[in-house]
Design a protein around this motif. Structure first.
Motif: not given
Lengths: 357, 431
Positions: A56-60, A180-181, A186-188
């Motif tokens: 969760i914090f990785a997404i954040f 997260m993956m 998507i962000m990348w």
């Protein structure tokens, strides 16, 4: 040859030509596979909890990188997006009775709105002024939370009546880790697209970007909204996993943690901040506490100090972040076709151009 | 060479077996108690020291008897880091329950964290004894959903409602002094930090105190972390108040004590100021904290029960300071021991049933739990003690030595109580 076999062959070729050719991609694939298969190795609830929170914090952290790393709009109040989603999801779930699959996107939508509301006035500011203006927003919302205790439960937070993310710890794990993956990917992809290129241009030289006909205000606003969206999803997952919405989700510590994770891993990469969290969070929350405590209780209690020392040492020797440093050591870019090659190759794997030593 | 290797291998295997057997033989059965608190801070250190003293005494005396087995208490230090991050407290609690496999949890201080830890403990049906938060919402949950929350108990301090009642009792005592010594009608200013736990106290003060002949001239609410309250105190002085009722738990209590003494605000201070409970208060206020009065659980020279003095001496020997209410882990562990031995079982439900029947005289008074699993406050139970800084020392001043409390019932007072003193500058101003 059957269709399945054809697909399998295609995937294998893809793996061979696009993944195994670079150590970073190979490691990424191994980490993803490891995380997805992890519950087969251990289902210890506390360990799964640490990994879920890390996801969760990785997404954040990646959502902060999307805004601040790529467009250069330094946001010191990123916890605002997280906190808005946390409280929106919690209140909709507890008071309206909406299930988590509805409250998480709605919380993210509220965070997008918050991104818009913050972006509009703040885009008149730049650099340090922008950073300090963003710092104020979560503190304002914190004041609102304290001022409406009947609605938000004030400083105590909402601790009961929130539905869990899933029925079991393993099920929660299989929601958080794939989320997260997928969201990281998507962000990348966003940063790798034309939009990402414009974000880069805004960061490097906004005046030139504007002179080239780019409506930089619109793109900066888009960056605020996109960053809010992903941070909001993280906030929604967080509140349903912990079944608790507390004012600490709006505090400065969380905003600064996102920055520390991103800087540790490597800014403007998306995967850097995610890796930063996946290394630092389990290290401080599990390895140090569990194993160091057996060695020395006093030492384990200094986890924040150890955390700070690790971050300082890494930044001292790897000022662009750990993952960026590792990437630079293991990969080099072809001067002709700009493709990445493994560092020990002498010729480009595609255009066979001579690679710099 | 072969015989050498075989011999060495045999020796190694034999020593391993002997070590294993030795360890198995030596290891006594244990009851694991997780002491959860902010271990880097004074509160957590007091949690730990209170529990350590009790565990050492119980273990030295033979341990806890369950059937034919004797169990030793094994304490597990659980750093909640709750003052900085309440989320860390839930992680720490879950780690203690699932990894360290503690049988019982006790501690916590910050209400936000205590509420969250309560949920974690109830999820796993683990007994959780609070020794730090007074938040009433936790005990309300026991009444609302008994089956889920029955594993929760509060040992120290008493809950917000009782804190309010005791606060008003102390206010009444000081109001009487203002009336008899200053010959003035009591006019009270309320100075309460902006926090959830003070809401009920502020509301009740405004509703109840005027009916007792105490005029409430206004309410001032600084932040719990405020470092300057001179504006509030100037306004209080201008309001004509001759008393200030405090409800302060944060560091604002130090700023308040310093400014109140330095500005010589002509109003006697009484109420709750957690910072004034610490031995370092007068030093922290630069010597200006004298005459500050607050309610407390312990006072150095006041024997609440026959067990208080020995505990106080042992605690001061170890820590060099007077225990705060967080050291209630000491009584909590003895209450737990008694309940386990009565239950003759280590099943959580059996222990809960016996904890509910607790009637135990500890270092802080007589502990009896209410239907909501809150420690009962009042004459004949745990009463707490009113303390005042006099000449740089924290003295017990309530329940008054003249036996005037409670009105209409058998009086309660303790050995070591001294008379309450109005600050000299208040007397000079009003007479």
């Amino acid at each position: 040859m059957s269709v399945a076999a054809a697909y399998a062959a295609r995937w294998l070729r893809l793996l061979k030509d696009e993944v195994f050719v670079l150590p970073a991609r190979t490691v990424l694939l191994a980490v993803c596979a490891f995380l997805l298969l992890f519950p087969l190795i251990s289902q210890e609830p506390f360990l799964l909890r640490v990994l879920i929170l890390a996801a969760i914090f990785a997404i954040f952290a990646a959502s902060w990188d999307l805004l601040s790393g790529f467009t250069g709009q330094i946001n010191f109040g990123h916890a605002l997006f997280f906190g808005v989603a946390v409280y929106t999801s919690a209140l909709l779930n507890r008071n309206v009775g909406l299930p988590p699959w509805a409250t998480i996107p709605l919380g993210a939508a509220a965070a997008v709105l918050a991104g818009l509301l913050v972006g509009l006035p703040c885009l008149r500011l730049r650099g340090t002024y922008l950073a300090f203006a963003t710092l104020a927003f979560p503190l304002i919302l914190l004041g609102v939370v304290y001022a409406l205790p009947r609605f938000t439960q004030g400083e105590l937070g909402i601790n009961d009546g929130i539905d869990p993310l899933a029925g079991s710890r393993v099920a929660s794990y299989y929601i958080a880790i794939p989320s997260m993956m997928v969201l990281g990917f998507i962000m990348w992809k966003i940063t790798d697209s034309k939009i990402g290129l414009i974000f880069h241009a805004i960061r490097e030289d906004e005046v030139t970007a504007r002179a080239s006909g780019i409506n930089t205000t619109r793109y900066k606003l888009l960056a605020f909204c996109l960053s809010g969206l992903f941070a909001g999803i993280a906030g929604g997952l967080y509140v349903h996993f912990l079944k608790s919405a507390s004012p600490s989700t709006l505090q400065l510590l969380l905003s600064f943690q996102a920055i520390i994770w991103a800087v540790f891993g490597g800014m403007a990469t998306i995967y850097g901040p995610m890796a930063g969290v996946l290394i630092l969070y389990p290290l401080t929350e599990y390895v140090l506490i569990r194993y160091l405590a057996e060695f020395s209780e006093e030492f384990a209690q200094r986890k924040l100090l150890i955390f700070a020392c690790i971050v300082l040492l890494v930044l001292l020797f790897m000022p662009r972040g750990l993952i960026t440093w590792l990437r630079d050591k293991t990969e080099k870019i072809c001067p002709r076709c700009k493709l990445q090659n493994v560092a020990w190759r002498q010729k480009c794997r595609v255009c066979t151009a001579e690679l710099a030593r | 060479m072969k015989w050498l290797i075989r011999g060495a291998t045999l020796l190694l295997v034999a020593s391993l077996i002997l070590t294993a057997l030795g360890c198995a033989g030596e290891e006594a059965k244990q009851i694991k108690v997780g002491v959860i608190g902010p271990m880097e801070f004074q509160m957590g250190k007091h949690h730990w020291m209170g529990a350590t003293l009790a565990a050492d005494e119980i273990n030295e005396a033979g341990g806890i008897q369950v059937g034919d087995e004797t169990y030793k208490i094994k304490l597990v230090k659980v750093d909640s880091n709750e003052l900085l991050s309440p989320t860390d407290a839930t992680s720490a609690a879950e780690k203690a329950i699932t990894v360290d496999k503690v049988d019982i949890l006790m501690g916590t201080i910050r209400s936000e964290a205590a509420l969250a830890v309560q949920e974690v403990a109830m999820d796993s049906q683990t007994i959780f004894m609070v020794c730090g938060s007074s938040e009433t919402k936790m005990s309300d949950k026991v009444a609302e959903d008994y089956e889920r929350y029955k594993y929760w108990f509060r040992v120290t301090p008493f809950n917000n409602t009782y804190l309010g009642q005791m606060n008003f009792t102390l206010v009444g005592m000081v109001a009487q002094k203002v009336g008899t010594q200053l010959l003035k009608a009591p006019k009270l200013a309320v100075l309460a930090e902006k926090a959830s736990w003070t809401e009920a106290i502020v509301g009740a003060a405004q509703a109840i105190l005027p009916t007792k002949g105490i005029q409430v001239v206004g309410v001032w609410q600084p932040s719990a972390e405020a470092t300057n309250v001179s504006a509030e105190l100037t306004a209080i002085k201008d309001s004509g108040a001759n008393m200030i009722m405090t409800a302060l738990s944060g560091t604002v209590g130090i700023a308040y004590g310093r400014t109140w003494g330095e500005m010589k605000i002509p109003a006697a201070s009484v109420g709750i100021n957690v910072m004034a409970q610490a031995d370092s208060f007068v030093d922290n206020t630069g010597g200006f904290g004298n005459y500050e009065m607050t309610l407390n659980v312990y006072a150095r020279d006041v024997d609440l029960t026959e067990k208080t003095a020995a505990f106080m001496d042992a605690f001061i020997d170890e820590m060099g300071e007077t225990p705060t209410y967080n050291a209630g882990t000491y009584d909590a562990l003895y209450i737990l021991k008694a309940a386990i031995e009565r239950a003759d079982s280590l099943e959580q439900d059996d222990i809960v049933a016996e904890l509910e029947k607790t009637d135990y005289v500890g270092t802080g008074g007589r502990f009896v739990f209410s239907a909501k699993h809150d420690v009962t406050w009042g004459p004949g139970y745990v009463t707490g003690v009113g303390v005042q800084w006099q000449d740089g020392e924290l003295k017990g001043v309530w329940p008054p030595a003249d036996g005037s409390w409670p009105v209409g019932g058998p009086s309660v007072t303790y050995e070591g109580i001294v008379p309450y003193q109005l600050p000299p500058w208040v007397i000079d101003y009003w007479t």
